[in-house]
Write a protein that holds these residues in place. Structure first.
Motif, mmCIF file in Angstrom:
data_model
loop_
_atom_site.group_PDB
_atom_site.id
_atom_site.type_symbol
_atom_site.label_atom_id
_atom_site.label_comp_id
_atom_site.label_asym_id
_atom_site.label_seq_id
_atom_site.Cartn_x
_atom_site.Cartn_y
_atom_site.Cartn_z
ATOM 1 N N LEU A 130 0.806 -1.230 0.000
ATOM 2 C CA LEU A 130 0.000 0.000 0.000
ATOM 3 C C LEU A 130 0.837 1.278 0.000
ATOM 4 C CD1 LEU A 130 -2.734 1.442 0.169
ATOM 5 C CD2 LEU A 130 -2.674 1.091 2.654
ATOM 6 N N PRO A 131 1.835 1.439 0.891
ATOM 7 C CA PRO A 131 2.575 2.712 0.912
ATOM 8 C C PRO A 131 3.325 3.022 -0.380
ATOM 9 C CG PRO A 131 2.962 1.451 2.926
ATOM 10 C CD PRO A 131 2.273 0.533 1.963
ATOM 11 N N SER A 132 3.888 2.018 -1.017
ATOM 12 C CA SER A 132 4.708 2.254 -2.205
ATOM 13 C C SER A 132 3.920 2.207 -3.513
ATOM 14 C CB SER A 132 5.841 1.216 -2.274
ATOM 15 O OG SER A 132 5.313 -0.103 -2.308
ATOM 16 N N HIS A 133 2.698 1.661 -3.483
ATOM 17 C CA HIS A 133 1.952 1.456 -4.724
ATOM 18 C C HIS A 133 0.721 2.358 -4.865
ATOM 19 C CE1 HIS A 133 4.528 -1.983 -5.036
ATOM 20 N NE2 HIS A 133 3.920 -2.470 -6.089
ATOM 21 N N PHE A 134 0.320 3.031 -3.796
ATOM 22 C CA PHE A 134 -0.954 3.750 -3.872
ATOM 23 C C PHE A 134 -0.922 4.884 -4.892
ATOM 24 C CE2 PHE A 134 -4.178 6.848 -2.640
ATOM 25 C CZ PHE A 134 -5.277 6.030 -2.539
ATOM 26 N N ASN A 135 0.179 5.572 -4.994
ATOM 27 C CA ASN A 135 0.237 6.726 -5.895
ATOM 28 C C ASN A 135 0.219 6.332 -7.370
ATOM 29 O OD1 ASN A 135 0.319 8.614 -3.812
ATOM 30 N ND2 ASN A 135 2.544 8.444 -3.616
ATOM 31 N N PHE A 168 -10.106 6.008 1.321
ATOM 32 C CA PHE A 168 -10.699 7.129 0.594
ATOM 33 C C PHE A 168 -11.361 8.171 1.499
ATOM 34 C CE2 PHE A 168 -10.483 3.718 -2.577
ATOM 35 C CZ PHE A 168 -9.819 4.389 -3.589
ATOM 36 N N TYR A 169 -11.710 7.799 2.726
ATOM 37 C CA TYR A 169 -12.347 8.754 3.637
ATOM 38 C C TYR A 169 -11.591 8.895 4.958
ATOM 39 C CZ TYR A 169 -16.167 8.005 0.347
ATOM 40 O OH TYR A 169 -16.926 7.912 -0.797
ATOM 41 N N GLY A 170 -10.379 8.314 4.987
ATOM 42 C CA GLY A 170 -9.611 8.290 6.223
ATOM 43 C C GLY A 170 -9.270 9.663 6.759
ATOM 44 N N LYS A 171 -8.928 10.611 5.877
ATOM 45 C CA LYS A 171 -8.519 11.932 6.345
ATOM 46 C C LYS A 171 -9.631 12.623 7.123
ATOM 47 C CE LYS A 171 -4.885 12.819 2.976
ATOM 48 N NZ LYS A 171 -4.366 13.721 1.919
ATOM 49 N N ARG A 313 3.584 11.744 2.281
ATOM 50 C CA ARG A 313 2.518 10.880 1.741
ATOM 51 C C ARG A 313 2.828 9.395 1.913
ATOM 52 N NH1 ARG A 313 -1.963 11.665 -1.165
ATOM 53 N NH2 ARG A 313 -2.644 10.100 -2.685
ATOM 54 N N THR A 314 4.091 9.008 1.672
ATOM 55 C CA THR A 314 4.462 7.604 1.824
ATOM 56 C C THR A 314 4.308 7.154 3.264
ATOM 57 O OG1 THR A 314 6.014 7.709 -0.033
ATOM 58 C CG2 THR A 314 6.315 5.916 1.549
ATOM 59 N N LYS A 315 4.769 7.995 4.191
ATOM 60 C CA LYS A 315 4.641 7.641 5.604
ATOM 61 C C LYS A 315 3.170 7.619 6.040
ATOM 62 C CE LYS A 315 9.219 9.048 7.119
ATOM 63 N NZ LYS A 315 10.024 9.867 8.045
ATOM 64 N N TYR A 316 2.382 8.522 5.461
ATOM 65 C CA TYR A 316 0.950 8.531 5.772
ATOM 66 C C TYR A 316 0.325 7.180 5.452
ATOM 67 C CZ TYR A 316 -4.037 9.555 5.241
ATOM 68 O OH TYR A 316 -5.414 9.512 5.340
ATOM 69 N N PHE A 317 0.638 6.636 4.281
ATOM 70 C CA PHE A 317 0.053 5.348 3.897
ATOM 71 C C PHE A 317 0.705 4.185 4.640
ATOM 72 C CE2 PHE A 317 -1.719 7.757 0.327
ATOM 73 C CZ PHE A 317 -3.028 7.287 0.383
ATOM 74 N N ARG A 318 1.909 4.385 5.137
ATOM 75 C CA ARG A 318 2.476 3.363 6.024
ATOM 76 C C ARG A 318 1.627 3.242 7.288
ATOM 77 N NH1 ARG A 318 9.067 4.188 6.104
ATOM 78 N NH2 ARG A 318 9.498 3.176 4.097
ATOM 79 N N PHE A 319 1.279 4.384 7.878
ATOM 80 C CA PHE A 319 0.487 4.351 9.102
ATOM 81 C C PHE A 319 -0.941 3.889 8.825
ATOM 82 C CE2 PHE A 319 3.603 7.857 10.160
ATOM 83 C CZ PHE A 319 4.460 7.001 10.827
ATOM 84 N N ILE A 320 -1.459 4.240 7.638
ATOM 85 C CA ILE A 320 -2.764 3.713 7.231
ATOM 86 C C ILE A 320 -2.705 2.192 7.187
ATOM 87 C CG2 ILE A 320 -4.336 3.468 5.272
ATOM 88 C CD1 ILE A 320 -4.829 6.024 6.658
#
Length: 371
Positions: A130-135, A168-171, A313-320
């Motif tokens: 997820l962190p490396s592929h979402f973008n 998609f609605y996490g923020k 952004r990458t760290k954000y999706f790591r924590f997600i």
């Protein structure tokens, strides 16, 4: 390695549960209810192993580079997924591996021996990628999720729903307080349980204690009775709904007359360790149950604190990904003792690796903010 304040809370509550369990065993012994020492010791190891793995990775983080480990994990996870995809295609064509019927369809499990293991594998691969592929590779991530859905597991479908909501609605969700976020999580779980109630009722209801009763339903029902009878600290390690309570057959099953239920019988006890929270309530009582709920709460609080203070952004999706990982464990724990299994060990090691990356000198988040 310095730990966060929330992690010290976690250690405190885990130690409290350990103390409660041993006191329960000691009390039971003086009431002439003997649990073998080997069962107590082995059960305590199994119960805490995932958390021990987490803190081992955290405390030894100076020995290795967590960033490099995570990059390697992501790279190899993608390759493993592609290899598993080949096995899936081969299984569709040649029907190599066993399958089971679920919802009128035949599920895929490959060589994992159970669809829950298959589903977890694809869940974990998704979280790691997820962190490396979402973008740039959202389609690839969706494909990983779809491959996992071939397990036809209700719990996996629940995980997919939670994943879509959080991504998609996490923020918006993370802007609310931790209490209301957990309330939302519980409410979502109740809604999913209501939606799939006809399926779940088969596992959680029974009419009489005989070979027709579901062991899972019996274990759940009697955990409340034991929790009340042995209020507030339960019956101790190795006594109820754990693997070693079956291997060294516990006095609790005979005492409550449930030793004639299929899956709990002395000669066939393999289903006694099929759930997590009934085990916690039965073995450690309401105090222990509260302690483990506070452990989970502090993990959630730690992970969400990092999300709120992270701009990368990458760290954000790591924590997600680790929030979703903890939710996955909670979803699985409703019908599986996953927190005591190797799958939880793998997941908590991943959690620790992510948290390790927040402690380097370039991280702007402070211990005070997260705590």
């Amino acid at each position: 390695m310095k730990l966060y304040r929330k992690e010290y809370y976690i250690v405190f509550f885990l130690t409290s549960v350990l103390f409660i369990g041993l006191v329960s065993n000691f009390t039971s012994y003086f009431n002439n209810n003997l649990t073998p020492s080997v069962a107590i010791f082995a059960d305590s190891i199994v119960f805490f192993k995932a958390f021990v793995a987490y803190f081992a990775v955290r405390l030894l983080s100076n020995v290795y580079n967590s960033e490099n480990v995570l990059l390697s994990l992501s790279k190899y996870s993608e390759r493993i997924f592609l290899l598993l995809l080949l096995f899936i295609i081969a299984d569709f064509i040649f029907k190599i591996y066993p399958r089971e019927y679920r919802f009128g369809l035949r599920s895929i499990e490959l060589f994992f021996q159970h669809t829950s293991r298959y589903a977890f594998t694809f869940s974990f691969i998704f979280l790691v990628l997820l962190p490396s592929h979402f973008n740039k590779k959202k389609g690839f991530l969706l494909f990983v999720l779809l491959a996992g859905m071939l397990s036809l597991r209700v719990k996996y479908l629940g995980f997919v729903v939670v994943t879509i909501l959080i991504i998609f609605y996490g923020k918006k969700l993370f802007k609310i307080s931790k209490f209301y976020f957990l309330a939302f999580t519980v409410s979502l779980g109740l809604i999913l349980a209501w939606f799939f109630w006809d399926w779940l009722a088969m596992y959680f209801t029974f009419t009489k204690l005989d070979n027709t009763a579901w062991s899972r339903a019996v274990i759940l029902y009697y955990s409340f009775i034991i929790g009340n009878d042995y209020f507030p600290i339960g019956t101790g390690f190795g006594t109820y709904a754990s693997y070693y309570s079956g291997l060294y057959y516990s006095w609790v099953y005979d005492l409550y007359g449930i030793s004639n239920v299929y899956g709990i019988k002395r000669t066939h006890w393999k289903f006694v360790s099929d759930q997590y929270w009934p085990m916690v309530l039965g073995q450690f009582g309401y105090f222990g149950l509260m302690g483990m709920l506070l452990v989970i709460y502090n993990y959630f609080s730690l992970f969400m604190g990092h999300i709120k203070f992270t701009t990368n952004r990458t760290k954000y999706f790591r924590f997600i990904s680790i929030v979703l990982g903890l939710m996955l464990l909670l979803i699985d724990s409703t019908t599986d003792a996953i927190f005591t299994q190797q799958r939880a060990v793998v997941m908590f090691i991943y959690f620790a690796l992510i948290i390790n990356t927040t402690m380097n000198k370039n991280e702007n988040t402070t211990d005070k903010q997260i705590s």
